[in-house]
Design a protein around this motif. Structure first.
Motif, PDB file in Angstrom:
ATOM      1  N   ARG A  87      -9.507  18.738  11.305  1.00 55.88           N
ATOM      2  CA  ARG A  87      -8.625  19.824  11.747  1.00 55.88           C
ATOM      3  C   ARG A  87      -9.347  20.605  12.826  1.00 55.88           C
ATOM      4  NH1 ARG A  87      -4.438  20.653   8.769  1.00 55.88           N
ATOM      5  NH2 ARG A  87      -4.254  19.163   7.079  1.00 55.88           N
ATOM      6  N   LEU A  88      -8.604  21.087  13.825  1.00 59.19           N
ATOM      7  CA  LEU A  88      -9.272  21.635  15.001  1.00 59.19           C
ATOM      8  C   LEU A  88      -9.088  23.142  15.186  1.00 59.19           C
ATOM      9  CD1 LEU A  88      -8.611  18.674  17.448  1.00 59.19           C
ATOM     10  CD2 LEU A  88     -10.651  19.145  16.089  1.00 59.19           C
ATOM     11  N   ASN A  89      -8.257  23.764  14.348  1.00 62.80           N
ATOM     12  CA  ASN A  89      -8.225  25.223  14.340  1.00 62.80           C
ATOM     13  C   ASN A  89      -7.654  25.852  15.619  1.00 62.80           C
ATOM     14  OD1 ASN A  89      -8.697  27.468  12.784  1.00 62.80           O
ATOM     15  ND2 ASN A  89     -10.755  27.818  13.614  1.00 62.80           N
ATOM     16  N   PHE A  90      -6.769  25.140  16.316  1.00 64.49           N
ATOM     17  CA  PHE A  90      -6.019  25.791  17.393  1.00 64.49           C
ATOM     18  C   PHE A  90      -4.598  25.243  17.403  1.00 64.49           C
ATOM     19  CE2 PHE A  90      -5.902  22.444  20.628  1.00 64.49           C
ATOM     20  CZ  PHE A  90      -7.043  21.683  20.383  1.00 64.49           C
ATOM     21  N   LYS A 196     -19.875   5.577  14.974  1.00 67.35           N
ATOM     22  CA  LYS A 196     -21.081   6.406  15.104  1.00 67.35           C
ATOM     23  C   LYS A 196     -20.879   7.495  16.163  1.00 67.35           C
ATOM     24  CE  LYS A 196     -25.670   4.963  15.377  1.00 67.35           C
ATOM     25  NZ  LYS A 196     -26.573   3.806  15.599  1.00 67.35           N
ATOM     26  N   ILE A 197     -20.233   7.121  17.262  1.00 71.71           N
ATOM     27  CA  ILE A 197     -19.973   8.106  18.318  1.00 71.71           C
ATOM     28  C   ILE A 197     -19.007   9.169  17.785  1.00 71.71           C
ATOM     29  CG2 ILE A 197     -19.175   8.463  20.686  1.00 71.71           C
ATOM     30  CD1 ILE A 197     -19.756   5.469  21.198  1.00 71.71           C
ATOM     31  N   LEU A 198     -17.989   8.712  17.038  1.00 71.62           N
ATOM     32  CA  LEU A 198     -17.019   9.661  16.476  1.00 71.62           C
ATOM     33  C   LEU A 198     -17.708  10.628  15.505  1.00 71.62           C
ATOM     34  CD1 LEU A 198     -14.229  10.819  15.953  1.00 71.62           C
ATOM     35  CD2 LEU A 198     -13.788   8.937  14.363  1.00 71.62           C
ATOM     36  N   ASP A 199     -18.593  10.112  14.653  1.00 73.28           N
ATOM     37  CA  ASP A 199     -19.296  10.975  13.697  1.00 73.28           C
ATOM     38  C   ASP A 199     -20.094  12.051  14.437  1.00 73.28           C
ATOM     39  OD1 ASP A 199     -18.262   9.466  11.667  1.00 73.28           O
ATOM     40  OD2 ASP A 199     -20.096   8.325  11.294  1.00 73.28           O
ATOM     41  N   GLN A 200     -20.699  11.633  15.526  1.00 73.51           N
ATOM     42  CA  GLN A 200     -21.492  12.551  16.335  1.00 73.51           C
ATOM     43  C   GLN A 200     -20.590  13.644  16.915  1.00 73.51           C
ATOM     44  OE1 GLN A 200     -23.453  10.141  19.229  1.00 73.51           O
ATOM     45  NE2 GLN A 200     -24.945  11.716  19.776  1.00 73.51           N
ATOM     46  N   LEU A 201     -19.426  13.235  17.413  1.00 68.47           N
ATOM     47  CA  LEU A 201     -18.483  14.186  18.000  1.00 68.47           C
ATOM     48  C   LEU A 201     -17.969  15.165  16.940  1.00 68.47           C
ATOM     49  CD1 LEU A 201     -16.809  15.134  20.428  1.00 68.47           C
ATOM     50  CD2 LEU A 201     -15.109  13.391  19.847  1.00 68.47           C
ATOM     51  N   ILE A 202     -17.642  14.655  15.757  1.00 69.89           N
ATOM     52  CA  ILE A 202     -17.122  15.527  14.694  1.00 69.89           C
ATOM     53  C   ILE A 202     -18.181  16.536  14.264  1.00 69.89           C
ATOM     54  CG2 ILE A 202     -16.364  15.567  12.267  1.00 69.89           C
ATOM     55  CD1 ILE A 202     -14.695  13.110  12.880  1.00 69.89           C
ATOM     56  N   PHE A 203     -19.416  16.093  14.203  1.00 69.10           N
ATOM     57  CA  PHE A 203     -20.514  17.014  13.887  1.00 69.10           C
ATOM     58  C   PHE A 203     -20.555  18.156  14.901  1.00 69.10           C
ATOM     59  CE2 PHE A 203     -24.912  18.283  14.769  1.00 69.10           C
ATOM     60  CZ  PHE A 203     -25.253  18.830  13.540  1.00 69.10           C
ATOM     61  N   ARG A 204     -20.381  17.820  16.160  1.00 72.77           N
ATOM     62  CA  ARG A 204     -20.407  18.857  17.209  1.00 72.77           C
ATOM     63  C   ARG A 204     -19.192  19.780  17.096  1.00 72.77           C
ATOM     64  NH1 ARG A 204     -22.650  16.050  22.787  1.00 72.77           N
ATOM     65  NH2 ARG A 204     -24.384  14.925  21.830  1.00 72.77           N
ATOM     66  N   ILE A 205     -18.023  19.205  16.794  1.00 67.63           N
ATOM     67  CA  ILE A 205     -16.804  20.028  16.661  1.00 67.63           C
ATOM     68  C   ILE A 205     -16.982  21.036  15.527  1.00 67.63           C
ATOM     69  CG2 ILE A 205     -14.364  19.980  15.970  1.00 67.63           C
ATOM     70  CD1 ILE A 205     -14.128  17.299  17.443  1.00 67.63           C
ATOM     71  N   LYS A 206     -17.553  20.575  14.419  1.00 69.02           N
ATOM     72  CA  LYS A 206     -17.776  21.482  13.288  1.00 69.02           C
ATOM     73  C   LYS A 206     -18.712  22.613  13.687  1.00 69.02           C
ATOM     74  CE  LYS A 206     -16.778  18.475   9.410  1.00 69.02           C
ATOM     75  NZ  LYS A 206     -17.285  17.307   8.683  1.00 69.02           N
ATOM     76  N   SER A 207     -19.748  22.287  14.460  1.00 66.72           N
ATOM     77  CA  SER A 207     -20.695  23.320  14.897  1.00 66.72           C
ATOM     78  C   SER A 207     -20.014  24.335  15.802  1.00 66.72           C
ATOM     79  CB  SER A 207     -21.866  22.701  15.652  1.00 66.72           C
ATOM     80  OG  SER A 207     -22.497  21.739  14.853  1.00 66.72           O
ATOM     81  N   VAL A 208     -19.156  23.859  16.685  1.00 63.91           N
ATOM     82  CA  VAL A 208     -18.446  24.755  17.602  1.00 63.91           C
ATOM     83  C   VAL A 208     -17.499  25.655  16.818  1.00 63.91           C
ATOM     84  CG1 VAL A 208     -16.711  24.829  19.441  1.00 63.91           C
ATOM     85  CG2 VAL A 208     -18.638  23.249  19.613  1.00 63.91           C
ATOM     86  N   ASN A 209     -16.751  25.065  15.886  1.00 71.05           N
ATOM     87  CA  ASN A 209     -15.770  25.862  15.149  1.00 71.05           C
ATOM     88  C   ASN A 209     -16.429  26.840  14.187  1.00 71.05           C
ATOM     89  OD1 ASN A 209     -13.418  25.131  16.395  1.00 71.05           O
ATOM     90  ND2 ASN A 209     -13.036  23.387  15.052  1.00 71.05           N
ATOM     91  N   THR A 210     -17.530  26.435  13.573  1.00 69.27           N
ATOM     92  CA  THR A 210     -18.250  27.358  12.697  1.00 69.27           C
ATOM     93  C   THR A 210     -18.774  28.529  13.519  1.00 69.27           C
ATOM     94  OG1 THR A 210     -18.962  25.466  11.407  1.00 69.27           O
ATOM     95  CG2 THR A 210     -20.046  27.545  10.937  1.00 69.27           C
ATOM     96  N   ALA A 211     -19.319  28.224  14.686  1.00 66.93           N
ATOM     97  CA  ALA A 211     -19.862  29.280  15.547  1.00 66.93           C
ATOM     98  C   ALA A 211     -18.769  30.273  15.920  1.00 66.93           C
ATOM     99  CB  ALA A 211     -20.480  28.667  16.794  1.00 66.93           C
ATOM    100  N   ARG A 212     -17.589  29.764  16.226  1.00 69.64           N
ATOM    101  CA  ARG A 212     -16.474  30.625  16.610  1.00 69.64           C
ATOM    102  C   ARG A 212     -16.124  31.618  15.518  1.00 69.64           C
ATOM    103  NH1 ARG A 212     -12.203  26.556  18.833  1.00 69.64           N
ATOM    104  NH2 ARG A 212     -13.236  26.218  20.796  1.00 69.64           N
ATOM    105  N   ASN A 213     -16.289  31.198  14.257  1.00 71.57           N
ATOM    106  CA  ASN A 213     -15.919  32.062  13.137  1.00 71.57           C
ATOM    107  C   ASN A 213     -17.037  32.998  12.715  1.00 71.57           C
ATOM    108  OD1 ASN A 213     -13.408  30.982  12.912  1.00 71.57           O
ATOM    109  ND2 ASN A 213     -14.066  29.339  11.537  1.00 71.57           N
TER     110      ASN A 213
END
Ligand code: ATP
Ligand code: ZN
Length: 286
Positions: A87-90, A196-213
């Protein structure tokens, strides 16, 4: 050539800008060439395909793209063999049923046998059949909100965010069918390298969204208040405390969740905190 993850993004519309922004906050930089069909990231093994959002689930199922960003409503409507992976939160909105303002409405049973115009026939059909209601669903491709006014239907089911479009068309919202936000979908059969690339991307998305909150919080406090202040500051482990030049005072640093933010600020002030600074966090690795 190296394997690239092919990411389908809406080519124009409400999701486009925020999808691109999210990817760039994840550190993917793109060649923004004149070719608006495709862009290649030069620092991450990914390529972006710009497509009509309604077609993205099909393209992901067919492996023309490996993953895609769409509204959850589109994912649900299309019913393709793809997985919702994040989920992307926008693009938060809801799919609602509305009727003309003057219509008496006392519950779903009032919709039995009525015509409902929508661009989401599968979602509406499933929703109503789960409630045991049988209505006549008219699929139309756009301008759903005018359907009652021109005598095409007694009700509509459409996307609502603030409700102002409904109001200006003389309609009132009577049922929420589903809540939606932007989601990332993926083909369920990605090869190991792409996964593997997708897992890496999802890890980054989670970091971005957590930071936003979360916000980074700095404040000054008398040493006598440190214990009480520390007790209400969650922090990632515990707050950082450094002495100030002024005798008897310290500076405290911590991370605070947006949801608790104002509560905590009020408590801090009453405990004697001063010079409170709140700073956005760009990435948060957890
Ligand atoms: P088309 O593809 O014909 O241009 P669309 O409704 O599919 O129309 P957009 O209006 O760009 O395309 O909407 C894309 C997605 O954005 C929707 O599927 C929905 O998930 C979300 N969305 C739509 N309207 C809103 C809104 N008012 N607020 C927030 N999110 C919305
Ligand atoms: Zn669309």
């Amino acid at each position: 050539m190296n394997t690239m993850l092919r990411i389908a993004v809406q080519k124009s519309g409400r999701l486009q800008e925020k999808s691109i922004k999210l990817l760039s906050e994840c550190g993917l930089n793109f060649s923004n060439g004149t070719n608006r069909l495709k862009a290649v990231s030069y620092n991450f093994p990914a390529e972006i395909l710009f497509l009509r959002d309604d077609d993205i689930p099909q393209y992901v199922e067919d492996q023309v793209a490996d993953i895609g960003i769409v509204g959850e409503n589109v994912y649900a409507e299309k019913g393709k063999a793809v997985d919702l992976v994040q989920r992307l939160n926008f693009a938060k909105c809801r799919l609602s049923i509305a009727v003309p303002k003057g219509t008496h409405y006392s519950g779903l049973a009032d919709l039995a046998g009525k015509r409902i115009a929508t661009t989401y026939p599968n979602i509406v059909r499933k929703f109503l059949s789960e409630k045991g209601i049988s209505s006549d669903i008219h699929e139309i491709s756009g301008s759903v909100e005018i359907a009652p006014g021109i005598g095409l239907a007694e009700a509509i089911c459409d996307i609502v965010s603030t409700g102002s479009t409904l109001l200006s068309n003389g309609l009132k919202e009577v049922e929420t069918v589903m809540k939606s936000e932007a989601v990332m979908i993926a083909n369920p059969n990605l090869d190991d390298e792409r996964q593997k690339i997708l897992d890496q991307l999802i890890f980054r998305i989670k970091s971005v969204n957590t930071a936003r909150n979360n916000k980074y919080l700095l404040l000054n406090a008398p040493n006598s208040a440190i214990e009480a202040i520390t007790a209400i500051l969650p922090g990632m482990k515990s707050p950082t405390i450094t002495p100030l030049g002024m005798e008897g005072w310290s500076s405290l640093h911590s991370v605070v969740n947006e949801d608790d933010f104002w509560d905590i600020i009020d408590q801090l002030k009453s405990l004697g905190a001063q010079g409170i600074l709140v700073i956005p966090i760009e990435k948060m690795i957890i």
